[in-house]
Every structure is written in C-alpha cells, then in structure tokens.
Design an enzyme around this catalytic site. Structure first.
Site, PDB file in Angstrom:
ATOM      1  N   HIS C  57       0.823  -1.210   0.000  1.00 50.27           N
ATOM      2  CA  HIS C  57       0.000   0.000   0.000  1.00 50.27           C
ATOM      3  C   HIS C  57       0.857   1.260   0.000  1.00 50.27           C
ATOM      4  CE1 HIS C  57      -3.173  -2.767   0.957  1.00 50.27           C
ATOM      5  NE2 HIS C  57      -2.648  -3.064   2.122  1.00 50.27           N
ATOM      6  N   HIS C 219      -6.670  -4.477  -1.280  1.00 49.06           N
ATOM      7  CA  HIS C 219      -5.845  -5.683  -1.270  1.00 49.06           C
ATOM      8  C   HIS C 219      -5.968  -6.454  -2.558  1.00 49.06           C
ATOM      9  CE1 HIS C 219      -6.527  -4.683   2.950  1.00 49.06           C
ATOM     10  NE2 HIS C 219      -5.296  -5.094   3.109  1.00 49.06           N
TER      11      HIS C 219
END
Ligand SMILES: Nc1ncnc2c1ncn2[C@@H]1O[C@H](COP(=O)(O)OP(=O)(O)O)[C@@H](O)[C@H]1O
Ligand SMILES: Nc1ncnc2c1ncn2[C@@H]1O[C@H](COP(=O)(O)OP(=O)(O)O)[C@@H](O)[C@H]1O
Ligand SMILES: [Mg+2]
Ligand SMILES: [Mg+2]
Ligand SMILES: [Mg+2]
Ligand SMILES: [Mg+2]
Lengths: 357, 213, 357, 213
Positions: C57, C219
């Site tokens: 991320h 994700h």
C-alpha cells in the site's frame, strides 16, 4: 483503453482544470492558450523560469510551478510539444522585468516550437535565454542526429534554477547554471509495459510477458533495445553502469545570443563521472510503477554508487517525469557542487515538490 | 494555372486525406516515434477547415498565411513548426496572388522546402518529410523546365513523391524522434514523409479533378 | 509477472532497505521484527502513534513516519497483516512514556494481530489505545459481518492524530480525536485493472478490456460489483454519490479499556453528510494511476460537492494508499471541524507527506 | 493413542500438505479474498519445520506452544492469530504430556476450537475455518463417545470435515475478507476451511500410517 478520462480530446484540459482547483493556493491556469503559472506571478525583479513540453509526464512540468521552482509551464497535447503562442503568452504573464529562461528538452518538436517562441518573445521586448536539456545516455551518437533526449535531469534543473532565480540570480547566471546542471546530469530509463496515448486508444508498442524495453524515452516510444525480463538488481545495474561509465559526450547546441540577437551554435561537452563525485541520485517511476519498486531500485543504486567510490548526498525517489501509466523506471545521476546542493535544499512549494516551507 | 478556388479545394482535400489516414499516420509514428503524427496533423487541419470559410475570399498569400498560423498554434510537436514554416514561406511567395502559374507553384514548393530545411535542419536522407518534399520539388521543377504543363508536372511530382516516401523505409533516421531508435528505425516508413506525400498528392488531385472549372 | 523486484520473498525487506537509505534523515528501519520508526524516536512526553498493515500500500504506512505523523509503522507481508511481535517491538521502541495509539484498519487479520499486540504491550506496562478505521461505504451491511473496511480515512487520521500528538494531546485525547475522524470520514474505490501479489505471480482477478470493479478494497480483492467501463465523470459520480448519500452507519467496535484492562464493545454511529459541511476531499490513486487522471476525477468531485452545497476546504490528490500497481482510484471525504483543519495544516515531515517545515 | 513422535510426524505432514496445496489455497483466496492464504500458511509452517528438530524432544504441550508462537510471529493476516490461538489453547491441554489418548485429542480439538472462536468471533455458517473445525470436533467427540477407537473416530471426523469444507461453497461469508464481497462470496470454497480440513486429514493420516510403530 482503460483510463480515468472522459473524451480523449478533453484529457489535457480536464487535467489542467483539476490541477487548478486542487492547487489554487499555488497556481493558476490559463486556457487557450494553455499555461500554468504561479498564483503570485509576475514576481517583479526575479528571473522567470518557464518550461513546457507534451502532456502525459505529470507531475512534470505543471506540478513544479510555484515558489522556488517554475514560474510557468506550457503543456502540449499528450506527448506533443506545446506551441509557440502558449510559450509567448506564458512569458508575457510571468516576466517580472528581469527576463525569462526557457528550459527545453531536446526533441525536434520542443526545440522548434521554443525557438519560434524565443523569436516572438524577443520581438515583444522580453529578454530570453533558452537552455537545452539532453541527458539521456541511451542515445549513443550525437553526430548528424538529433542527439540525446532530455529526460530526468530536467526535473533537477528546474528545481535548482528555480531556487537560483528565487535567490536573485540574474538571467545569465540562471542560464549558465542550467547549462551546468545539464552538463553534469545523465539519465537512462526502461519500461516493463507500454502506455496508451488517449487519442490513439491502444498501446504504443506491444511487449511480451517476458520482455522489457531498455533505453526508453518518456513518450512511450520503444527503447534502444528489447530484452528479456530482468531482476530489479539487473535493471538497476544496467541503467546505473551505462550512466556512470558514459564517456565524455560532445554535441553542438543552439542557444539564443542576446547581444547579437541571433541563434549561435555552442559546442558543449560533459565530463564523465569519477570516483569521489558527490551525487544527487534520482530514481523515477514512469507513472504506473509502485513506490515500493522504486525503493528496491534505489537500494541497489546506492550500493553500486558506493562500490564506485561515489557518494550520494541527496536523493529523490518517486514518479516525477512519467509516461502516462507506463510501468518502469529511470535513473538520473547529477554530479553536485556546493552551490547546487544549497539550491537543491532551498525551499520549494509546488504541487509536486515541497520542502523547507 | 491554379485558381484560388482550387487552392481552397486542395486544402480541404488535404485535410480530408489526413483525416482518413489519421490512424495510419499514427500507426507509422507508433513504430518509430510516439504515436501521434496522425492525431497532430488532424488536429491542425480540422482547425484549418473551420477557418477556411472566413478566409476563402482573401488572396492566396493570405489564405496560406492563415493556414500557417493555425498549424503553428494548434499542432505543436515537430510537425507543427515544420508544416507551419512550409506554409509561412509559401504564403510569402503567394502574397497578393489570386492564381498561381506553374512557375508560382515551383517557387512555392521551393520556398516551402526552404522553410522546412531552415526550421528543422534535417538533410535529405535523414528519414523525414524532407525526403519527400525535396525530390518532389526537384521533379516538379524539372518537369516545368522541360515544358510540361501543370497537370503533367504534378503527376511527375507525385510519382517521385510516392517513390521517395517508400524509400524512407530502409533508411536510418537521423532527425526527429525516430533517430533515438538507432538501427531500429530501419524498416519503417517515415510518418512525416507520408503526410507530405499526401499533401502533394491531394494538390495534384485537386488540380486534375477541377481543371475544367 | 512484470515488476521491478528480485526474489518475491525479498520484496518487503528490500523495499524497507531502500526506504531506510533514501530517507535516513527522517526514519530508521528495524529488521526482524520489521518496523519503520522516526529517526528521533522515542520523543519523551509525546503520545506515540503507530500504525501498520500489509505491505503493498506504499507509501502507507511507512511513508508517513516522521515529524507530525506516525512514530512507527509495522509492515506485514504483501496484503497480510503484520504480526504482534512487530507491533510490540515498535511500541517499545517509540513509546516516550505517554502511551501508544495503535491505528488499526478494520480487517480480521489486522484486528486480531493488533489485539494480541495490545495485550502484550499492556503486559509490558505500556499504556495503549487502539482505534479502528472502518470507512469503506462499498461494504453495505455491518450486522453479523466484518463491517466496513478501513481505507482512505486512515491516511487522514494518521496525519491529524500525528499533529495532535505533536501538539501535546494526551493518549485519551488523541484516541478520541482518531475515533472522531473515523466517524466523519467515508471512502469508496474502484479498479480499472487488478494487481499481482509478488509471491503469487499472477493477477488476483481478471478483468475484461471493457470491465471495471466498483467498490474494491485495497488488497487487490474483487469489488462489490463488476461493471462495464465508465467515463471518469461517471466513476467520480458513482463514488462520490455513494459516499455523500450514505445514511448513518452503526456498528459495534472493540476497543481496549485502560481503566478496566479489558476489551469493551462500543456502539458507534456516524452522521450522514449534509449541506454546508466543510470537507477534506482526498482523491487517491491505486498505485498504477497517473496523476493526470486523478486530477480529472478531482475536477468532477469538486463539481459534485459544490452542487450538493458542501465546501471543499482542503484536498489531497495523489497515490497514498495503494494496491501495488493497480490502476484505479478511490475517493475519501472527511467532514472537517476547525480543530481538524488546524491539525491538518500543521507541519508534517515524512517521506511521503510534507508541508509547513 | 497418539505418541509424541506421531504428533511431530503430523506437524511435518501438515506442513507438506500446505506446501503442496499452497497455490490451490492461494487460488481459493484469490476468488473471495486477497490471494495469500496458501502463501501465508506455507510461510508459517515452513518456519515450523525448521524448528521441529530443536523441540521434538520436549513434551507435546511445549511442542504445540512453539508451533503456536512460530505461527503468530510469522504468518500475520487472519490465519496467523487464528491458527496461533488454536495451537496455543491446544498446547495448554497437552502441557507436560508425552502421549495423547482419544479423550486428550477430544479436549485438544475442543480447546483449539474455543481459541479460534474467541479470537475470531466467527459463528458456524460464517464461511470460515470454524465451519470445518466445529462439526469435525463434534464428530470426533460423538465417535469417541460411542466407543469408537482412535482410528475410526479420526476417519469419521475427516469425513465430516471434508463434507463441511465443501458445504462452505454455497454459503455467504460473514467474517473475514470474503464478507466484503457480499453475495459474490457465494459459490466459492473458503480457503481457511480448506486448510483446516488439510490439518485434520493430515492428523488422521499420520495416525493411520504410523499406528503400527
Ligand atoms: N528536424 C526535422 N526536419 C524535418 N522533419 C522532421 C524533423 N523532425 C521531425 N520531422 C518529421 O516530423 C515527423 C513527426 O511528426 P510528429 O509525430 O507530428 O511530431 P513529434 O515527433 O513531435 O511527435 C517525422 O516523421 C518527420 O518526418
Ligand atoms: N474472524 C474469523 N474467524 C475465523 N476464521 C476466519 C476469520 N476471519 C478469517 N478467517 C479465516 O481466515 C481465512 C483467510 O486467511 P488468510 O487469507 O491467511 O488471511 P487474510 O484474510 O488476512 O488474508 C479465511 O478463509 C477464513 O477461513
Ligand atoms: Mg509527439
Ligand atoms: Mg510523433
Ligand atoms: Mg492477506
Ligand atoms: Mg488472504
């Protein structure tokens, strides 16, 4: 084509519109002709720095407009040089009376359009210098050809010259500094994937699953060589060693001579890197590369520089000069002197680069 | 003799050719450049089309000057200044004229060529539009010199232009973006040479299709 | 799989190694257990803010470590929550005596690992609070399910709470503020493309050329709905309207109660957005999205907010909470009060966010 | 009766099952989660494998405790704390033991299940590993209660576990990442339920293949 856009022909205009409202504290945008300029322009008594080029390289150049960097940026269509009328209008808007430096990347289109703009601005009584950036070592020969492309060093030159202008350098001093930055900077890039020009709608080139392009520019153009997929360390090594081992490079460059009001050809040569050099290392993402991967490259680059006895004293890791959504990276190394370090560290406040303020 | 009307028809025909070949020119540019030549030229000439009605009454020099300014301020890239310079220099030789003789056209081509050479600094053989424009200009000149009429000279010019366009395929690019590719530029036809051929072809076609008016 | 990496199993470690040397002025990295922490930690007398989550991320969370934001970040494997030992070690390293706030995104894995870490840290005599972020309006129902995911509001909460801790707020105040930010923030995201987890080596999902995923998390998981390709304006509209029109959302959340030294269930409800609200608008890229496209989205978002009678007083446009090289974007809207505005504007000096210093 | 050696063999067998099914588990997770369950479990159990030689001499409780700690500190995600809690609670019931009777195994399963329930707060039917672990535990209990021997009880447990694993396919996820998908989680087998089945199957297999030693 999968992009967040509406009509391809509105891509540039809508990008500019978004920038304008997102950063209204820093910049303003003029439409038709298109240019982005400092919200507080013109700065009386300060040399104005203007750059420009095709769109699709965001944040370059528009993201670098603001205090301590550019006074204006002229965005062309995607991967297409802007036009002389944009450059002239930008110069008229931001000239604070002490002249304008055009920072131009070495592409036929950019050169010709900026040359026309220079002639037009001079005719309007604006003092102009234009300095070329041609730092791409992927382009080997310069004789009889277009010479090297302008890539990563452009970002560094804009920051350093922007700080110099802010510090009160006059036009000749800023131009000399810009030329020096260019002569001390070298870059090379590679692509894992192609990119898609909105108006075209399909990728500029096709790459197999196990192929990469080595020695690309920033316009989605194919590179110097197609290779099989390599590890990050191998990629970093190929780019870094080609840059570091590049021998002295000579070329003839056209600059505007204010005293004679003519174009003059200058022979310029950069000296190769050497042990003991202090460097600014810039690892750049091509637009679709995650930041994590850039750090993996930077890690190896730092290692290579250390082994070569060169010291990285400043760095920049991020996507600053891009090719739309292309995945890949480029490395730029700039040999620093104390003056450049000081100017690099000086405050900058733009949409894309900010520190010290 | 080219009338002003024929010149306007040519500009319209050239714009249409560009529009129809937009993707083709862009594909050529994708192979050795940055995939925008068709897009660039089409943007410029569509702009020209919108302006033609306002200027069709002026003299040929003024018409060509407007075309030049429109191209310069709307194309950008390499082709903007190059075609812009071509039309600018051409407009000067045609200043005040309402029709163009064979000799006028010859001068117009020569001046246009000079404009491109001066702006772009390319030499014949560098794999650019010069590779078409230069031999085509010579061909027209020779045809006129040997007493051919406009129609014949045009045909001779277009034949040479077409061959010259194809002859850019095996050459190595020395100017423009394609030059960054080094040897990889070999084997591809130059996009600018192709648009230049279309310009000359549409010039010839406009003449022959309207020669009786 | 085309990525700039070496062995997939070294991806996280090498990313951290690169970060450490690129930003040695701001951060340090501890390996095994892995955590990134402020170079000047521990700051005596200051509440320490720690966050963490799976890697992939970037720049979140490691890029937010530094003055005015996080004291430490715990990176797990790609898209996998970090482990309690990392979180405990980070707490021990940065606790300045005034306690630690764990900012946790609402995923089973993150919650369970942070809960274990909380218990361990408390056992070590460290004062701990943990606050959940669950702002993803793409997840509709909360009853009997995991509830909403934590996405974009996390970045804003970390900035605002980091500034509060820097300004001397105590642990309870920072925790209360963090909860308030969460209750006032809502997000939603979409994907143009999937992404590839390095260890897996192939895309998590397949999307056709004319398909997008609406309502994705961060994700690489598929979204709530697969749709046909939409224009940027339509995308902005779908995201923004779902966020703006989201009705009041209630859920039960577990927090550590210091006084009883037990977990307690809290019922929390956010109030819907309303005309006159002052907003922070955050347009986020998913990692492979060019900055230009984000501005196109921002442009439309600003328009929508204006039409709804809400005023965007602060904004953030860039790729800050990403899913590897995924193309796509998310929108976060945070209803601001004056305190939050002041804390948002406060100086921050981290690898990825910096202003005011 | 499970000997300590059989327990160690089970852990090895389970680790191998996970390793062999790594891609399969990851693919299951790709469909309704984030494509890492096989990777996560394999990372944890490969670490366990490297530690087994050092701890194989200790009592079963200590062995399971080490497994728990290793999983907690090396898996992360949801499965780390869940399998970690399972082994932690199991290790407590097995503290000091060198072998495990049917009743010991029954307690171990019950405690393991409680550990997962307490940590994860999932209920049967939520489409998680609980959906396998819970009925499998009951099945083992019933078999032992009705006087079946270890081998028979194990087989009964595995049969129920396999069915329960497949029964996760039509259910709607209420916990874990798959719950974010809403209705789209229907039609896919839960990865954690699958790894849990592999755990029980390898337990049974290890017993039957070594029962004569
Ligand atoms: N220096 C030059 N002189 C003459 N023609 C040139 C020169 N540079 C480029 N060209 C022509 O321009 C064409 C490319 O135009 P275009 O694609 O529109 O611009 P750009 O290269 O800026 O994208 C080339 O195919 C070539 O024929
Ligand atoms: N709250 C919970 N209770 C029980 N099992 C759960 C819970 N949340 C998730 N799981 C199980 O964990 C599995 C996913 O594990 P894994 O993919 O390793 O973790 P993550 O979801 O963090 O990526 C799911 O398939 C499910 O069986
Ligand atoms: Mg171009
Ligand atoms: Mg081109
Ligand atoms: Mg995970
Ligand atoms: Mg998973």
């Amino acid at each position: 084509m999968k992009k967040l856009l509406n009509k391809p022909e509105d891509f540039v205009r809508e990008t500019l519109a978004g920038m304008a409202i997102a950063h209204s504290d820093l910049i303003k945008v003029n439409f038709e002709p298109n240019f982005i300029y400092r919200a507080d322009a013109p700065k009386t008594g300060k040399v104005a720095i203007i750059s420009g080029g095709g769109s699709g390289h965001e944040p370059m150049h528009g993201g670098f407009v603001g205090r301590g960097m550019l006074d204006a940026a002229c965005p062309g269509e995607v991967f297409t040089s802007p036009t002389p009328d944009q450059m002239l209008a930008a110069a008229q808007a931001v000239n604070g009376g002490n002249g304008v430096l055009y920072i131009v990347k070495n592409y036929s289109g950019d050169i010709m359009n900026f040359e026309m703009a220079t002639e037009l601005a001079v005719a309007e009584g604006i003092q102009v210098q234009n300095i070329l950036i041609d730092d791409d070592v992927a382009v080997k020969d310069s004789l009889y050809t277009q010479g090297r492309r302008g890539v990563g060093t452009t970002v560094l030159a804009e920051k350093i010259c922007g700080a110099a202008a802010e510090a009160g350098y006059d036009l000749k001093q800023v131009a000399d500094l810009c030329r020096r930055v260019n002569l001390n900077g070298r870059s090379m890039g590679m692509a894992l994937t192609s990119c898609t020009v909105p108006a075209k709608g399909s990728p500029t080139f096709e790459l197999g699953n196990q192929e990469i392009e080595m020695g690309i520019g920033i316009h989605g153009e194919p590179g110097r060589e197609r290779m099989s997929l390599k590890s990050a360390d191998e990629v970093a090594e190929t780019l870094a060693l080609t840059i570091i081992e590049d021998s002295s490079y000579s070329r003839t460059i056209r600059e505007w001579d204010e005293s004679t009001a003519e174009w003059v050809d200058k022979d310029l040569t950069n000296t190769p890197f050497a042990k003991g050099d202090k460097l600014l290392a810039f690892v750049n993402g091509m637009g679709g590369t995650p930041q994590s991967e850039l750090y993996i490259i930077y890690r190896k680059l730092a290692d290579i520089c250390a082994k070569k006895g060169m010291e990285i004293v400043r760095n920049l890791v991020g996507s600053y000069i891009t090719s739309l959504e292309m995945q890949g990276c480029s490395i730029t190394l700039l040999k620093l002197d104390q003056e450049m370090v000081k100017l690099w560290d000086a405050p900058v406040l733009t949409p894309a680069l900010r520190w010290g303020v | 003799m080219f009338t002003k009307k024929q010149i306007v028809q040519w500009l319209q025909a050239f714009a249409s050719e560009i529009h129809e070949n937009k993707d083709y020119l862009t594909e050529l540019d994708a192979a050795i450049g940055d995939a925008d030549h068709g897009i660039n030229m089409d943007r410029g000439f569509q702009k020209v089309i919108t302006q033609l009605p306002n200027i069709a009454d002026k003299d040929i020099g003024s018409i060509l000057k407007t075309v030049s300014m429109t191209l310069i301020s709307s194309i950008g890239g390499a082709s903007g200044p190059l075609y812009g310079s071509l039309f600018l220099r051409a407009s000067i030789t045609a200043a005040g004229k309402e029709k163009l003789t064979e000799i006028d056209i010859q001068k117009l081509l020569q001046e246009g060529l000079q404009g491109v050479l001066q702006r772009g600094k390319a030499k014949p053989g560098d794999k650019t539009m010069i590779d078409v424009l230069s031999p085509a200009t010579v061909a027209f000149e020779e045809a006129v010199g040997s007493g051919k009429n406009m129609s014949e000279a045009m045909q001779q010019m277009v034949a040479i232009a077409e061959k010259a366009m194809k002859d850019t395929i095996p050459t190595l690019a020395k100017k423009g973006r394609a030059s960054y590719l080094g040897d990889r530029s070999i084997g591809h036809q130059d996009p600018g040479a192709t648009s230049c051929y279309l310009m000359l072809k549409s010039l010839s076609d406009s003449y022959s299709s309207t020669v009786n008016n």
